[in-house]
Design a protein around this motif. Structure first.
Motif, PDB file in Angstrom:
ATOM      1  N   ASN B 108       0.531  -1.444  -0.558  1.00 32.09           N
ATOM      2  CA  ASN B 108      -0.208  -0.123   0.439  1.00 32.09           C
ATOM      3  C   ASN B 108       0.836   1.092   0.255  1.00 32.09           C
ATOM      4  OD1 ASN B 108      -1.968   1.946   0.419  1.00 32.09           O
ATOM      5  ND2 ASN B 108      -2.524   1.373   2.467  1.00 32.09           N
ATOM      6  N   MET B 109       1.727   1.194   0.973  1.00 30.09           N
ATOM      7  CA  MET B 109       2.709   2.643   1.136  1.00 30.09           C
ATOM      8  C   MET B 109       3.356   2.089  -0.742  1.00 30.09           C
ATOM      9  SD  MET B 109       3.988   2.640   4.755  1.00 30.09           S
ATOM     10  CE  MET B 109       5.915   2.971   4.219  1.00 30.09           C
ATOM     11  N   ILE B 110       4.087   1.409  -1.110  1.00 31.14           N
ATOM     12  CA  ILE B 110       4.939   1.338  -2.276  1.00 31.14           C
ATOM     13  C   ILE B 110       4.144   2.234  -3.246  1.00 31.14           C
ATOM     14  CG2 ILE B 110       6.101   0.068  -3.977  1.00 31.14           C
ATOM     15  CD1 ILE B 110       6.981  -1.498  -1.187  1.00 31.14           C
ATOM     16  N   THR B 111       3.038   1.861  -3.563  1.00 33.95           N
ATOM     17  CA  THR B 111       1.828   2.432  -4.389  1.00 33.95           C
ATOM     18  C   THR B 111       1.347   3.466  -4.583  1.00 33.95           C
ATOM     19  OG1 THR B 111      -0.142   1.623  -3.668  1.00 33.95           O
ATOM     20  CG2 THR B 111       0.973   0.075  -5.346  1.00 33.95           C
ATOM     21  N   LYS B 112       2.054   4.146  -3.515  1.00 33.46           N
ATOM     22  CA  LYS B 112       1.105   5.593  -2.801  1.00 33.46           C
ATOM     23  C   LYS B 112       2.082   6.803  -3.038  1.00 33.46           C
ATOM     24  CE  LYS B 112      -3.669   4.583  -3.460  1.00 33.46           C
ATOM     25  NZ  LYS B 112      -3.739   4.698  -4.360  1.00 33.46           N
ATOM     26  N   ILE B 113       3.610   6.585  -1.688  1.00 32.81           N
ATOM     27  CA  ILE B 113       4.312   7.649  -1.890  1.00 32.81           C
ATOM     28  C   ILE B 113       5.593   6.787  -2.039  1.00 32.81           C
ATOM     29  CG2 ILE B 113       5.642   8.032  -0.114  1.00 32.81           C
ATOM     30  CD1 ILE B 113       3.020   7.723   1.968  1.00 32.81           C
ATOM     31  N   TYR B 114       6.551   7.901  -1.805  1.00 33.86           N
ATOM     32  CA  TYR B 114       7.611   7.933  -2.917  1.00 33.86           C
ATOM     33  C   TYR B 114       8.936   7.680  -1.798  1.00 33.86           C
ATOM     34  CZ  TYR B 114      12.555   8.205  -4.543  1.00 33.86           C
ATOM     35  OH  TYR B 114      13.701   8.581  -4.693  1.00 33.86           O
ATOM     36  N   ARG B 117      13.181   2.498  -1.553  1.00 27.20           N
ATOM     37  CA  ARG B 117      12.580   1.236  -0.543  1.00 27.20           C
ATOM     38  C   ARG B 117      13.270   0.530  -0.432  1.00 27.20           C
ATOM     39  NH1 ARG B 117       7.989   3.887  -2.434  1.00 27.20           N
ATOM     40  NH2 ARG B 117       7.581   3.453  -5.074  1.00 27.20           N
ATOM     41  N   ALA B 270       5.858  -0.702  -8.437  1.00 22.05           N
ATOM     42  CA  ALA B 270       4.402  -0.421  -8.008  1.00 22.05           C
ATOM     43  C   ALA B 270       3.805  -0.462  -9.241  1.00 22.05           C
ATOM     44  CB  ALA B 270       4.579   1.439  -8.171  1.00 22.05           C
ATOM     45  N   ASP B 271       4.553  -0.838  -9.938  1.00 18.29           N
ATOM     46  CA  ASP B 271       3.915  -1.217 -11.570  1.00 18.29           C
ATOM     47  C   ASP B 271       3.191  -2.858 -11.177  1.00 18.29           C
ATOM     48  OD1 ASP B 271       3.580   0.816 -12.774  1.00 18.29           O
ATOM     49  OD2 ASP B 271       6.010   0.673 -13.749  1.00 18.29           O
ATOM     50  N   ILE B 273       3.360  -4.381  -7.976  1.00 20.54           N
ATOM     51  CA  ILE B 273       2.890  -5.357  -6.762  1.00 20.54           C
ATOM     52  C   ILE B 273       1.639  -5.547  -7.036  1.00 20.54           C
ATOM     53  CG2 ILE B 273       2.801  -3.324  -5.585  1.00 20.54           C
ATOM     54  CD1 ILE B 273       4.876  -4.983  -3.319  1.00 20.54           C
TER      55      ILE B 273
END
Lengths: 440, 273
Positions: B108-114, B117, B270-271, B273
C-alpha cells in the motif's frame, strides 16, 4: 512569468498487459515463466523454421499516458481533470516518482510532497500520536520538524482527546482528519494532491480547501486532481484536461476547461438527442421525428447543462391529420429510475395543439431551472390521444428518450456548490422579519 | 534559488538515490519502531516472546541432539553450544522471513508514496536484529547457570554480529525483490529457512561433518558465522579461518548483487506489486 517548478516533456507511461496475468492479478508466477520457456522450446523443436515468437504470453500494450508536455510555474495552482482511467493518477504517480516513465523526462525544482491517498502508512494498531510521527516520516519530514508542528497538526485534526487511542478505534472522519492534517503541515515547495477531498464531511472539506488555498498563497505550487468541479474552480488558477492518456486542454480559463470536460463526458453514452430511425411510431396525428434538448433561444445543444441554464425539451413531429385530443407529454426519471414528475400539453393549454397544421412542427417546453438536482436524468416522451390510446407510451421500452445531465450552477451562494441529498434541489426564497429589537 | 533540481527520465536510475536514502534515514528507524511496537500489541507476554522462542528451541535441541543423539559438544555444556548458534541462526531466519515478505506487506505504501524502497527490507532486518539483541539476555542467564566465563575473544562478537546482519541483508534483498515479481517465493522462503536449519551447525557441532565435505558445507555462509560465534563466545573451537573467509566473500557477493538486483527491479515495484 515565474520560474518553472515542473517541466514535463514528452512524458509517456506504457503498461504491458499479458492476457494470462490479466485473469490472475498483475504479478507473474514463476510457473508461467518456466512453462512459457518450455512451450517456446517445444514450438521451436517442432517448427524449427518458424521464427520464435516473442513469448507464449499474448501481449498488449497500453499507454496510460502519452506525449504529455507542460510547464508549471512556481506558485501556480494547477487542477487536473479527466474521466476515470484518463491517466490523471498515472501522471501524479510519475511526478511523485512512484512509477517510472516509459518515455520522456520530468524536471522538478523543489521538494515534492504527494498525497495520493489519505492515511497511507497509518497503522491501525498504533495510537494517533505514534501515527503522526510515523506518517510524517513516511512523507519525508524530519523528527524535529514533526515535533515542532505536532500541536498544530493535532489542533487542525481536532483529535486532542484521542491522541493515545489506537487509530483503529477512530471514526473514519477522525482518521481522515488526522491523516490530512499531517500531510497539510508538510512544507514542500510542490504539493501534489489526488482526490482526497472525497472523504470527510463538508466542514472538513472546506477546511482542507482553505488549507490548500493558503499553501498556494504562500507561493507554493499545488497540483490538484479532483472530480469535484467546484473545488477545482475555487482553488485552481489553471486547469489541465486529460483524455485517454493525452493532454487535451491546458488553459488558465478554468471554467472553460471544466465545461469542455463535462461536455465531452456527457457525450459519451448520454445523448441529448433522439431520432426516429424511419418507420417508428407511424401514425397520422403526430409522428415523433426528433426529440432534443435546447438552450436559450431554442438552439439544440448537448449536455451538460448548468442548473441555472435555460433548458428546453423539444419534440419535433409530423402531422398529417389533426386531432383535438392529441397530447404530447414527458416524464423525467433520475439515476435511481425514480419518476420525478410527468407533464403534458393538455395540462395547461386545452386545445392548443389543435392550432397545429399538417406538416412538421415542434412542440417544446421549458424544464425548470434550479429545480432538479445535479445528476443525470432520463426524459421520456409520450404521445397520445386523450382517451383514445397511445401513439407512444412511457411503458414502451423503445419510447423516445433523451438524457439530461445537470452539473453545477446549483445556486449563487458560495455555501451551496455541491449536489445536495434529496430528490430535487429547488432554490426557494427566504425571508427574515424582525419581530422586536432589544431595548437599548 | 538553490532548490534541489530533480530530473526523472525514462530508463535511467536516479542519481539522487543515495542522497535520498540519507534524507529518509529516519524512516529506517520509524518503520523498525512501528514493527516492534505493533508486533507485540495485544499479546499477553509481549516482548517476552523474543526470549521464549529461542529458549524453547534450545531446550529441544539440547534434548534431541545432546541427550538422545549424544553428539559431541566441543567440551562445553550442550545448551551453550546450541544457544551460541541459535542466536545468529534465529536472527538470520527471522530476518529472511520478515524482509522477503516486507515489500508485499507494505504494498500500500509502495504504490502511494515515494521513498527509497531499500528502506523497507532493511527495516525488517533491523527489527529482527532487535530481537537478536534481546535474546542475549538468555545467554547471560545460561552463563550464570553454568558458571561459564566467556573467553576474551567475546569482544570480537560485534564483528560477527555485523557479518550475520550482512548475510541477512544480502539474502533478504534478493528474496524481497524476487517475491514482488514471483509470488512463488512466498512458499520458497519458509522452505529455505527450514532447509537451512539442517545444513547449518545449529543443533550440532561443525566437527561432526566429515573432512572431505567441509569445503562444500562451508559454502553456506551461516556455517562460518555460527562457528565464529562459537569461537568468540565459547572458545570451544579454533578460529574457523576457511569458513569465515568464505562467509565474508559470499556475504559481500550477496550484498553487492542483491543491491544491484534490487535497484534494477525497484523501479517497477509499484507497477507489478
Amino acid at each position: 512569468m515565474a520560474a518553472s517548478a515542473i517541466t514535463v516533456e514528452n512524458l509517456g507511461k506504457r503498461y504491458i498487459i499479458g492476457h494470462q496475468s490479466r485473469t490472475r492479478g498483475s504479478y507473474v508466477a514463476l510457473r508461467d515463466v518456466i512453462s512459457d520457456a518450455g512451450r517456446n522450446f517445444g514450438r521451436r523443436l517442432l517448427h524449427p523454421l518458424q521464427h520464435a515468437e516473442s513469448g507464449g504470453l499474448e501481449r498488449d500494450e497500453f499507454w496510460a499516458l502519452r506525449e504529455v508536455g507542460f510547464e508549471i510555474g512556481e506558485g501556480e495552482r494547477l487542477g487536473i481533470i479527466g474521466g476515470n482511467g484518463a491517466g490523471k493518477s498515472t501522471l501524479l504517480k510519475l511526478l511523485s516518482r512512484i512509477v517510472e516513465p516509459s518515455t520522456g523526462r520530468i524536471t522538478i525544482k523543489g521538494r515534492v510532497a504527494s498525497l495520493l491517498e489519505v492515511g497511507t502508512g497509518f497503522h491501525p494498531e498504533l495510537t494517533g500520536r505514534e501515527n503522526v510521527y510515523l506518517n510524517g516520516a513516511i512523507l519525508g519530514m524530519a523528527r524535529a520538524e514533526i515535533r515542532r508542528k505536532f500541536d498544530e497538526i493535532v489542533a487542525f485534526a481536532e483529535v486532542e482527546r484521542f491522541l493515545d487511542t489506537p487509530v483503529k478505534r477512530y471514526s473514519s472522519g477522525m482518521y481522515v482528519r488526522l491523516a490530512f492534517a499531517v500531510a497539510a503541515h508538510l512544507e514542500p515547495e510542490i504539493l501534489i494532491v489526488d482526490e482526497v477531498l472525497a472523504v470527510g464531511d463538508a466542514a472538513f472539506q472546506k477546511k482542507c480547501l482553505g488549507k490548500m488555498e493558503q499553501v498556494g498563497r504562500e507561493g507554493r505550487t499545488v497540483l490538484f486532481v479532483s472530480h469535484n468541479m467546484s473545488a477545482i474552480e475555487q482553488l485552481c488558477d489553471r486547469c489541465l484536461f486529460i483524455r485517454k492518456g493525452r493532454l487535451d486542454l491546458d488553459s488558465r480559463d478554468v471554467r472553460s476547461v471544466i465545461n469542455c470536460y463535462l461536455f465531452g463526458q456527457a457525450q459519451e453514452g448520454l445523448t441529448s438527442e433522439w431520432k426516429n430511425s424511419g418507420a417508428e411510431f407511424e401514425n397520422p396525428w403526430f409522428k415523433p421525428l426528433r426529440v432534443f434538448l435546447a438552450g436559450a433561444g431554442g438552439e439544440p445543444r448537448g449536455n451538460p447543462f448548468r442548473n441555472d441554464d435555460e433548458m428546453w425539451l423539444c419534440v419535433e413531429g409530423e402531422v398529417t391529420e389533426l386531432d383535438d385530443r392529441l397530447a404530447v407529454a414527458y416524464s423525467i426519471f433520475n439515476e435511481d429510475n425514480l419518476k420525478l414528475y410527468e407533464t403534458a400539453t393538455h395540462d395547461v393549454l386545452p386545445g392548443s395543439l389543435s392550432r397545429l397544421r399538417p406538416g412538421r412542427c415542434i412542440v417544446r417546453t421549458r424544464i425548470p431551472s434550479r429545480f432538479l438536482n445535479e445528476g443525470d436524468f432520463r426524459i421520456s416522451v409520450a404521445v397520445f390521444r386523450h382517451f383514445k390510446g397511445f401513439v407512444c407510451d412511457f411503458q414502451d421500452p423503445s419510447v423516445p428518450s433523451v438524457s439530461l445531465v445537470i452539473r453545477g450552477g446549483l445556486s449563487d451562494s458560495p455555501n451551496w456548490v455541491q449536489k445536495r441529498t434529496g430528490v430535487i434541489a429547488p432554490e426557494f426564497p427566504w425571508v427574515v422579519e424582525q419581530q422586536s429589537v432589544p431595548a437599548a | 534559488m538553490d532548490q534541489p533540481v530533480l530530473v526523472i527520465e525514462a530508463g535511467k536510475g536516479e542519481r539522487q538515490y543515495w542522497r535520498d536514502i540519507l534524507r529518509y534515514r529516519e524512516l529506517f528507524y520509524f518503520l523498525a519502531w512501528r514493527d516492534v511496537l505493533v508486533r507485540y500489541k495485544q499479546t499477553v507476554i509481549g516482548i517476552a516472546w523474543a526470549l521464549v522462542r529461542p529458549f524453547l528451541t534450545m531446550v529441544v535441541f539440547t534434548v534431541v541432539f545432546g541427550k538422545l543423539a549424544k553428539l559431541p559438544s566441543e567440551g562445553v555444556p550442550y545448551p551453550l553450544l546450541t544457544f551460541a548458534a541459535l542466536l545468529p541462526w534465529q536472527f538470520f531466519s527471522n530476518a529472511l522471513t520478515e524482509s522477503s515478505g516486507s515489500l508485499i506487506t507494505n504494498a500500500n505504501m509502495i504504490t502511494k508514496i515515494y521513498f527509497p524502497r531499500l528502506v523497507i527490507p532493511t527495516s525488517a532486518v533491523v527489527v529482527s536484529f532487535i530481537d537478536f539483541l534481546i535474546s542475549f539476555v538468555i545467554f547471560v542467564g545460561l552463563m550464570v547457570w553454568y558458571r561459564f566465563i566467556p573467553p576474551a575473544t567475546v569482544f570480537f562478537l560485534p564483528v560477527f554480529a555485523f557479518l550475520s546482519f550482512g548475510a541477512a541483508m544480502g539474502a533478504g534483498l534478493w528474496l524481497a525483490a524476487l517475491t514482488v515479481k514471483y509470488r512463488d517465493f512466498r512458499y520458497i522462503v519458509p522452505f529455505i529457512v527450514q532447509f537451512g536449519l539442517y545444513v547449518s551447525p545449529v543443533g550440532f557441532s561443525s566437527s561432526i561433518v566429515p573432512g572431505k565435505y567441509q569445503l562444500l558445507y562451508s559454502l553456506n555462509p551461516m556455517v562460518g558465522i555460527i562457528d565464529c560465534f562459537r569461537w568468540s563466545m565459547l572458545g570451544s573451537i579454533a578460529f574457523p579461518f576457511t569458513s569465515f573467509s568464505l562467509a565474508v566473500v559470499i556475504v559481500a557477493l550477496m550484498n553487492v548483487t542483491g543491491i544491484i538486483y534490487f535497484r534494477k527491479t525497484e523501479r517497477a515495484f509499484a507497477d507489478i506489486i
